[in-house]
Design an enzyme around this catalytic site. Sequence first.
Site, short mmCIF file in Angstrom:
data_model
loop_
_atom_site.label_atom_id
_atom_site.label_comp_id
_atom_site.label_asym_id
_atom_site.label_seq_id
_atom_site.Cartn_x
_atom_site.Cartn_y
_atom_site.Cartn_z
N THR A 167 -1.40 -0.27 -4.24
CA THR A 167 -0.20 -0.66 -4.95
C THR A 167 0.23 -2.06 -4.92
OG1 THR A 167 1.01 -0.53 -2.66
CG2 THR A 167 1.38 1.32 -3.96
N ARG B 195 6.70 -2.96 -8.51
CA ARG B 195 6.32 -1.55 -7.82
C ARG B 195 5.65 -0.77 -8.80
NH1 ARG B 195 9.49 -1.24 -3.52
NH2 ARG B 195 8.66 0.43 -2.70
N LYS C 200 3.28 -4.71 -2.44
CA LYS C 200 3.30 -4.90 -0.90
C LYS C 200 2.88 -6.24 -0.61
CE LYS C 200 2.98 -0.18 0.64
NZ LYS C 200 2.22 0.81 -0.55
N GLU D 188 1.05 5.93 -24.75
CA GLU D 188 0.11 6.64 -24.24
C GLU D 188 -1.27 6.39 -24.80
OE1 GLU D 188 3.00 7.96 -25.08
OE2 GLU D 188 3.70 9.79 -24.18
N ASP E 188 -7.70 3.52 0.19
CA ASP E 188 -6.52 3.30 -0.22
C ASP E 188 -6.20 1.83 0.34
OD1 ASP E 188 -3.73 3.00 -0.50
OD2 ASP E 188 -3.27 5.13 -0.04
N TYR F 31 6.61 3.10 -26.01
CA TYR F 31 5.72 4.31 -25.73
C TYR F 31 4.28 3.80 -26.27
CZ TYR F 31 8.08 8.01 -23.86
OH TYR F 31 8.77 9.01 -22.78
N1 DSN Z 1 6.10 3.50 2.42
C1 DSN Z 1 5.26 2.85 2.35
C2 DSN Z 1 5.05 1.86 4.05
O1 DSN Z 1 6.14 1.66 4.25
O2 DSN Z 1 3.83 1.98 4.51
C3 DSN Z 1 3.84 3.47 2.32
O3 DSN Z 1 3.98 3.94 0.96
#
Ligand code: DSN
Length: 426
Positions: free
Chosen positions: A237, A246, A240, A64, A211, A62
Site C-alpha cells: 500500500t 491511499r 502507510k 481502462e 505483502d 476514465y
Molecule cells: N488496517 C491496516 C493496519 O492497520 O495494519 C492493514 O490493512
Amino acid sequence: MGGAVRDYAADWDALSRSDPEVARAIADELNRERSTLRLIASENYASPAVLAAQASTMNNKYAEGYPGRRYYGGCEFVDVTETLAVERAKELFGAEHANVQPHAGAQANMAVYGAFLDPKDPSQKVLGLVLPHGGHLTHGSPVNFSGKWFSFIGYEVDKDSETIDMDRVRDLALQHRPRMILAGFTAYPRVIDFEAFRRVADEVEALFMVDASHFIGLVAGGAYPNPVPHADVVTFTTHKTLRGPRGAVILSRSEYAKAIDKAVFPMMQGGPLEHVIAAKAVCLHEAMQPEFAEYAWRVVRTARALAGGLAGAGLRVVSGGTDSHLALVDLQPIGMTGAEAEATCEEVGVALNKNAIPFDPLPPATASGIRVGTPGPATLGMDEPEMAEIAGIIGDVLRRPEDGAVKEDARGRVRSLMDRFPAYPG
Ligand code: DSN
C-alpha cells in the site's frame, strides 16, 4: 496555468460554500490530526503535494487499460502520470515490472491470487502468517475472501521467541506443497528473512509473494531489507510508511507482468483512479529524496526507543523489541486489556490500537495488547527524546487509568508535544 489549476484542484472555498457540512467534518478531521498524537502504525501524514494531486481533475478521467493502450480517448495526460508512477516504482525498489492501479492493498492481493491461483482448485495452497500472529485479513483469514475462496495454510510465530521460525515454515511447506508462500505482516515487529523464504519456496517449487504494505517506506529509505530481489511478486500500500495516497502497487518479475496486469484489469478492477495514481507518482518521487531516507531511519530508531521506554514503564514488548516501525506490547503485566488501553490513551489524545498478541488468551475485540507505530511522529520530526516522553505518558495513564489528575497532566503533555511538532502547520 497555476492560477487556473488552483481554482479547481483542492478548492477549499468552493467546498465550504457548496457543502458546509462536509467541509466542517473535513476541517474537524484536520484539527483532530493536529491535536492527536498518531501512534497507529499504519497511518501517516501525506504531504500537501500528494493531497493536491489527488484533489485534481484527473478524478474525472476514465482510462481502462494501461498507458498507450487504453479503451478511451483523451488519456495522454493520465498516461504521463501513470508512466511516471510505474517508472519511479521500478527504479525505487529495483523491480522489473510495476502495476500502480490497485485501489487498495486488499485489491492488490486479490489480483495476485487471481493471477496465480484457481479458487475452484483447493489443491492450490498458500502458506501465510495467521492474523492473530501478525498477518493480515487478506492472508487467509476465514472471514475474508482470501480464506473463503482460497486454500490457506497458516504459519505461526514461535511461542518462546515470538518470531517466525523458518524451520516450521519449511516443515509446513514440505507437508503441504503450496503453490505460493506469502510473507508480510500488519503486526510483526521484526525483520523477515526474505532469503530464507526464497530458499523454502524454491525447495517446494512455490511462488514467493511478499505483502510489504507496512514496511515499504522503510525499504524505500534503506532502513528495512528489500524483498524485491528475492520475491516473485511484492504488493504494497502507498499510504502507510510510504506516506502517499491511499492505494496500492504490485511489483513483479517481468515474466509475471502480463498475468498481473490482466488480473488487476479487467479481472478485479475497472477504471483506474488516475488522480490517486498521480498522487502515487508524487509520493514515489518524494521517497527518492535524501530526506526520505532520514525519515525512514528515524522511524526505526524511534520505534526502538518507544518500545524500550514502554518496557521501562513495566509493559512487556513482544519479541523483546523491534526492527521496524512498530512494536507490539503485551499489557498482561499491568492487568489491562488492549481495548481498555486504547480507550484510555484516546482520552488523553494518543491514538493507538488494541491488538492481539501471539497466543492471546483474549478475543480480538478485547485483546491483550496494543500496537504502537512511529511513522506519524517521525514524519513530524519527533526523535528519541520525544519517545521517552511518549512512553512516560502512556505508562502513567495505563498504570493509573482512573486518576483524573494523571490524565489531565497527560493531555497537557500531548498538547505540548503536538505544539512543538505541528501537523500541517497553518
Ligand atoms: N488496517 C491496516 C493496519 O492497520 O495494519 C492493514 O490493512
